[in-house]
Enzyme design. Structure first.
Site: not given
Ligand code: CA2
Length: 156
Positions: A24, A89, A102, A104
């Protein structure tokens, strides 16, 4: 008065910059929100940035966007993207031009991340660009709603 776009971030995105930087990056949610506010301002738009770890609160934000006649929504529903028919919805019912983001590349990760319920409620989806995806999303949203970059002429 400036048109408002809502930038909605879902569960765990308040933790950005604290863990998993290889996935991220190192930017924080505050950095993302500043990027969105600055990008929106280039188009004469105001960004109303909100984050919640609760599905119902995210739905309330979408209802609020509808009630306030928001011009657009940028949403990263985090993990709820892959599970929430209720968010899908709410977005469809709101009928507001929406871009899904997203950070990632969800298609290059685990199979359970490959499907997004929120994607089909959006006119466009972006993934894998890191936090720059939010800037690109606002750029595309601005084009869709006819907001012009300050100093740029409208093509005739
Ligand atoms: O890639 C993305 O933006 C996601 O939406 C991020 C979500 C994940 O469940 C999706 O599949 C893809 C998770 C966000 C978690 O973010 C964190 C960042 C740093 C530390 C902990 C969590």
């Amino acid at each position: 008065m400036a048109k408002t776009i809502y930038v909605l971030n879902g569960p765990n995105l308040n933790m950005l910059g604290t863990r998993e930087p290889e996935i991220y990056g190192r930017a924080t949610l505050a950095d993302v929100e500043k990027l969105c506010a600055d990008t929106a301002a280039c188009f004469g738009l105001t960004a109303d940035c909100r984050q919640s770890n609760r599905e119902g609160e995210l739905i309330d934000f979408i209802h609020d966007a509808h009630a306030k006649r928001a011009a657009g929504i940028v949403i990263n529903a985090g993990g709820y993207s892959h599970t929430s028919i209720a968010l899908h919805d709410a977005l469809v019912a709101a009928g507001i031009p929406t871009v899904e983001v997203h950070i990632s590349n969800i298609h290059a990760r685990e199979a359970f991340r490959h499907h997004s319920f929120t994607a089909s409620a959006a006119f466009a989806s972006l993934c894998g660009f890191g936090i720059d995806g939010y800037r690109l999303a606002i750029d595309g949203l601005a084009a869709r709603i006819g907001a012009v970059k300050s100093g740029e002429k409208v093509k005739s």
